[in-house]
Design an enzyme around this catalytic site. Sequence first.
Site, PDB file in Angstrom:
ATOM      1  N   GLY A 248      48.958  28.352  40.694  1.00 45.38           N
ATOM      2  CA  GLY A 248      47.848  29.634  39.808  1.00 45.38           C
ATOM      3  C   GLY A 248      48.201  30.493  39.340  1.00 45.38           C
ATOM      4  O   GLY A 248      49.422  30.887  38.672  1.00 45.38           O
ATOM      5  N   ILE A 249      47.948  31.762  39.881  1.00 41.96           N
ATOM      6  CA  ILE A 249      48.395  33.392  39.545  1.00 41.96           C
ATOM      7  C   ILE A 249      49.407  33.267  39.724  1.00 41.96           C
ATOM      8  O   ILE A 249      50.299  33.672  38.025  1.00 41.96           O
ATOM      9  CB  ILE A 249      47.101  34.347  39.853  1.00 41.96           C
ATOM     10  CG1 ILE A 249      45.771  33.722  39.147  1.00 41.96           C
ATOM     11  CG2 ILE A 249      47.006  35.402  39.310  1.00 41.96           C
ATOM     12  CD1 ILE A 249      44.305  34.869  39.764  1.00 41.96           C
ATOM     13  N   GLY A 250      49.825  33.765  40.597  1.00 37.92           N
ATOM     14  CA  GLY A 250      50.708  33.194  40.721  1.00 37.92           C
ATOM     15  C   GLY A 250      52.767  33.750  39.972  1.00 37.92           C
ATOM     16  O   GLY A 250      52.744  33.912  39.989  1.00 37.92           O
TER      17      GLY A 250
ATOM     18  N   THR B 155      54.706  38.096  45.492  1.00 38.56           N
ATOM     19  CA  THR B 155      54.028  37.014  46.791  1.00 38.56           C
ATOM     20  C   THR B 155      52.898  35.971  45.968  1.00 38.56           C
ATOM     21  O   THR B 155      52.758  36.306  45.297  1.00 38.56           O
ATOM     22  CB  THR B 155      53.277  38.285  48.120  1.00 38.56           C
ATOM     23  OG1 THR B 155      52.349  38.490  47.149  1.00 38.56           O
ATOM     24  CG2 THR B 155      54.102  38.999  47.937  1.00 38.56           C
ATOM     25  N   GLY B 156      52.843  34.699  46.867  1.00 41.63           N
ATOM     26  CA  GLY B 156      51.967  33.366  46.766  1.00 41.63           C
ATOM     27  C   GLY B 156      52.057  33.389  45.462  1.00 41.63           C
ATOM     28  O   GLY B 156      51.704  33.599  44.315  1.00 41.63           O
TER      29      GLY B 156
ATOM     30  N   SER C 174      40.468  41.493  42.791  1.00 41.47           N
ATOM     31  CA  SER C 174      39.248  40.956  42.892  1.00 41.47           C
ATOM     32  C   SER C 174      38.137  41.978  42.115  1.00 41.47           C
ATOM     33  O   SER C 174      37.765  42.939  42.300  1.00 41.47           O
ATOM     34  CB  SER C 174      38.640  40.526  43.959  1.00 41.47           C
ATOM     35  OG  SER C 174      37.723  39.576  43.604  1.00 41.47           O
TER      36      SER C 174
ATOM     37  N   TYR D 216      36.141  39.271  52.278  1.00 40.41           N
ATOM     38  CA  TYR D 216      37.605  39.254  51.366  1.00 40.41           C
ATOM     39  C   TYR D 216      37.132  40.237  50.209  1.00 40.41           C
ATOM     40  O   TYR D 216      37.785  40.669  49.690  1.00 40.41           O
ATOM     41  CB  TYR D 216      36.654  38.186  50.680  1.00 40.41           C
ATOM     42  CG  TYR D 216      38.016  38.195  48.950  1.00 40.41           C
ATOM     43  CD1 TYR D 216      38.996  37.454  48.939  1.00 40.41           C
ATOM     44  CD2 TYR D 216      37.332  37.938  47.909  1.00 40.41           C
ATOM     45  CE1 TYR D 216      39.902  36.867  48.337  1.00 40.41           C
ATOM     46  CE2 TYR D 216      38.159  37.803  46.714  1.00 40.41           C
ATOM     47  CZ  TYR D 216      38.844  37.133  47.083  1.00 40.41           C
ATOM     48  OH  TYR D 216      39.786  36.934  45.902  1.00 40.41           O
TER      49      TYR D 216
HETATM   50  P1  NAP Z   1      45.860  29.942  44.165  1.00 38.79           P
HETATM   51  O1  NAP Z   1      45.615  28.869  43.133  1.00 38.79           O
HETATM   52  O2  NAP Z   1      45.325  29.248  45.490  1.00 38.79           O
HETATM   53  O3  NAP Z   1      47.246  30.135  44.621  1.00 38.79           O
HETATM   54  C1  NAP Z   1      47.291  31.791  46.581  1.00 38.79           C
HETATM   55  C2  NAP Z   1      48.764  31.777  46.379  1.00 38.79           C
HETATM   56  O4  NAP Z   1      48.433  32.088  47.536  1.00 38.79           O
HETATM   57  C3  NAP Z   1      49.579  30.357  47.060  1.00 38.79           C
HETATM   58  O5  NAP Z   1      50.821  30.217  46.354  1.00 38.79           O
HETATM   59  C4  NAP Z   1      49.512  30.642  48.557  1.00 38.79           C
HETATM   60  O6  NAP Z   1      50.581  29.834  48.831  1.00 38.79           O
HETATM   61  C5  NAP Z   1      49.603  32.353  48.860  1.00 38.79           C
HETATM   62  N1  NAP Z   1      49.826  32.383  50.313  1.00 38.79           N
HETATM   63  C6  NAP Z   1      48.323  32.613  50.828  1.00 38.79           C
HETATM   64  N2  NAP Z   1      48.649  33.048  51.728  1.00 38.79           N
HETATM   65  C7  NAP Z   1      49.478  33.752  51.339  1.00 38.79           C
HETATM   66  C8  NAP Z   1      50.770  34.008  52.901  1.00 38.79           C
HETATM   67  N3  NAP Z   1      50.141  34.219  54.172  1.00 38.79           N
HETATM   68  N4  NAP Z   1      51.798  33.756  52.624  1.00 38.79           N
HETATM   69  C9  NAP Z   1      52.753  33.276  51.524  1.00 38.79           C
HETATM   70  N5  NAP Z   1      52.114  32.961  50.324  1.00 38.79           N
HETATM   71  C10 NAP Z   1      50.915  32.764  50.198  1.00 38.79           C
HETATM   72  O7  NAP Z   1      45.181  31.570  44.355  1.00 38.79           O
HETATM   73  P2  NAP Z   1      44.962  32.701  42.972  1.00 38.79           P
HETATM   74  O8  NAP Z   1      43.702  31.923  42.329  1.00 38.79           O
HETATM   75  O9  NAP Z   1      46.671  31.480  42.037  1.00 38.79           O
HETATM   76  O10 NAP Z   1      44.920  33.804  43.379  1.00 38.79           O
HETATM   77  C11 NAP Z   1      46.161  34.706  43.587  1.00 38.79           C
HETATM   78  C12 NAP Z   1      45.618  35.753  43.748  1.00 38.79           C
HETATM   79  O11 NAP Z   1      44.325  36.463  42.827  1.00 38.79           O
HETATM   80  C13 NAP Z   1      44.744  35.824  45.009  1.00 38.79           C
HETATM   81  O12 NAP Z   1      45.158  37.388  45.930  1.00 38.79           O
HETATM   82  C14 NAP Z   1      43.384  35.821  44.452  1.00 38.79           C
HETATM   83  O13 NAP Z   1      42.366  36.004  45.996  1.00 38.79           O
HETATM   84  C15 NAP Z   1      43.149  36.468  44.052  1.00 38.79           C
HETATM   85  N6  NAP Z   1      41.692  36.181  42.861  1.00 38.79           N
HETATM   86  C16 NAP Z   1      41.862  35.103  42.185  1.00 38.79           C
HETATM   87  C17 NAP Z   1      40.395  35.176  41.254  1.00 38.79           C
HETATM   88  C18 NAP Z   1      40.582  33.548  40.476  1.00 38.79           C
HETATM   89  O14 NAP Z   1      39.657  33.825  41.141  1.00 38.79           O
HETATM   90  N7  NAP Z   1      40.970  33.023  40.679  1.00 38.79           N
HETATM   91  C19 NAP Z   1      39.434  36.306  41.769  1.00 38.79           C
HETATM   92  C20 NAP Z   1      40.152  37.157  41.842  1.00 38.79           C
HETATM   93  C21 NAP Z   1      41.108  37.255  42.286  1.00 38.79           C
HETATM   94  P3  NAP Z   1      50.612  28.754  49.916  1.00 38.79           P
HETATM   95  O15 NAP Z   1      50.131  27.547  48.730  1.00 38.79           O
HETATM   96  O16 NAP Z   1      52.063  28.466  49.269  1.00 38.79           O
HETATM   97  O17 NAP Z   1      51.027  29.178  51.275  1.00 38.79           O
END
Ligand code: NAP
Length: 239
Positions: free
Chosen positions: A13-15, A8-9, A135, A148
């Site tokens: 980013g990470i996904g 999912t997602g 997280s 969060y």
């Molecule tokens: P990101 O770059 O902001 O990407 C977020 C992703 O989540 C996007 O692909 C977005 O898809 C998707 N998303 C959000 N809401 C959604 C929904 N309702 N349905 C489907 N897709 C949804 O963030 P990231 O840093 O890669 O974060 C990925 C995960 O890692 C998150 O759970 C975040 O909390 C966790 N995390 C990140 C960090 C960090 O420092 N980056 C640290 C700890 C945990 P669309 O853009 O297509 O809507």
Amino acid sequence: MNKVVLITGGSRGIGREIAITLAQKGYQVIANYNKSEEQAKKLKQENTNIEIFKADVSKREEVHKMVEEIIRRYHKIDVLINNAGISESKIFTDVTDEDWNKIINNDLYSAFCTTQEVITSMINRKEGCIINISSIWGLVGSSCETIYSIAKAGIDAMTKSLAKEMGPSNIRVNSIAPGIIDTDMNKCYNQREIEDIKEKIPLEKIGKTSDIAKCVNWLIEDEYTTGQVISINGGWVIL
Ligand code: NAP
């Protein structure tokens, strides 16, 4: 048939990094996206073994349709990665019920709902691997990110409970709890703030999306790890 992985997602980013890493290993990857259609289409064009699927994972009907369609097409989902999430910083007294619903639905309900939709087919096959991206804030709490932190702590609690319930069905459930990783989620920080954060991290650097993708790959290949929260954070949080 190759292992089928739903992330999912997966659009950014990470996904996105997880999707590319696993596709290169030969897995059939389905990268879910919601708003970032262009990035998702590019991801599909540039990589073999990646299909994309639009669904807002905070909505049960959309998740149900997505999972039904994937099972119809590929007959199974071997690995589910609950990665989609949003973050928002606000002082506690300013948080509204709307903020609560938005963050809980996108960060916690999404993982609960997607897992529920996928897990029956895993139980029937007596095989499965679920990886939840939580997280460090779920572990230690974050000032101005209470909701969060609650959502991510909830994800880890789901990981532990499900690992116990699903172990006899040969389904492993683990969390990865990242520290700070270089993605759009941290665009809110300016360079000085990033330097300040780095000073607090023993390894003195921000994490890369590949740091998380490598752990996901390992968790899929592993056969005896379940119910664990693996925190990849450069030593920022050591419990
Ligand atoms: P990101 O770059 O902001 O990407 C977020 C992703 O989540 C996007 O692909 C977005 O898809 C998707 N998303 C959000 N809401 C959604 C929904 N309702 N349905 C489907 N897709 C949804 O963030 P990231 O840093 O890669 O974060 C990925 C995960 O890692 C998150 O759970 C975040 O909390 C966790 N995390 C990140 C960090 C960090 O420092 N980056 C640290 C700890 C945990 P669309 O853009 O297509 O809507």
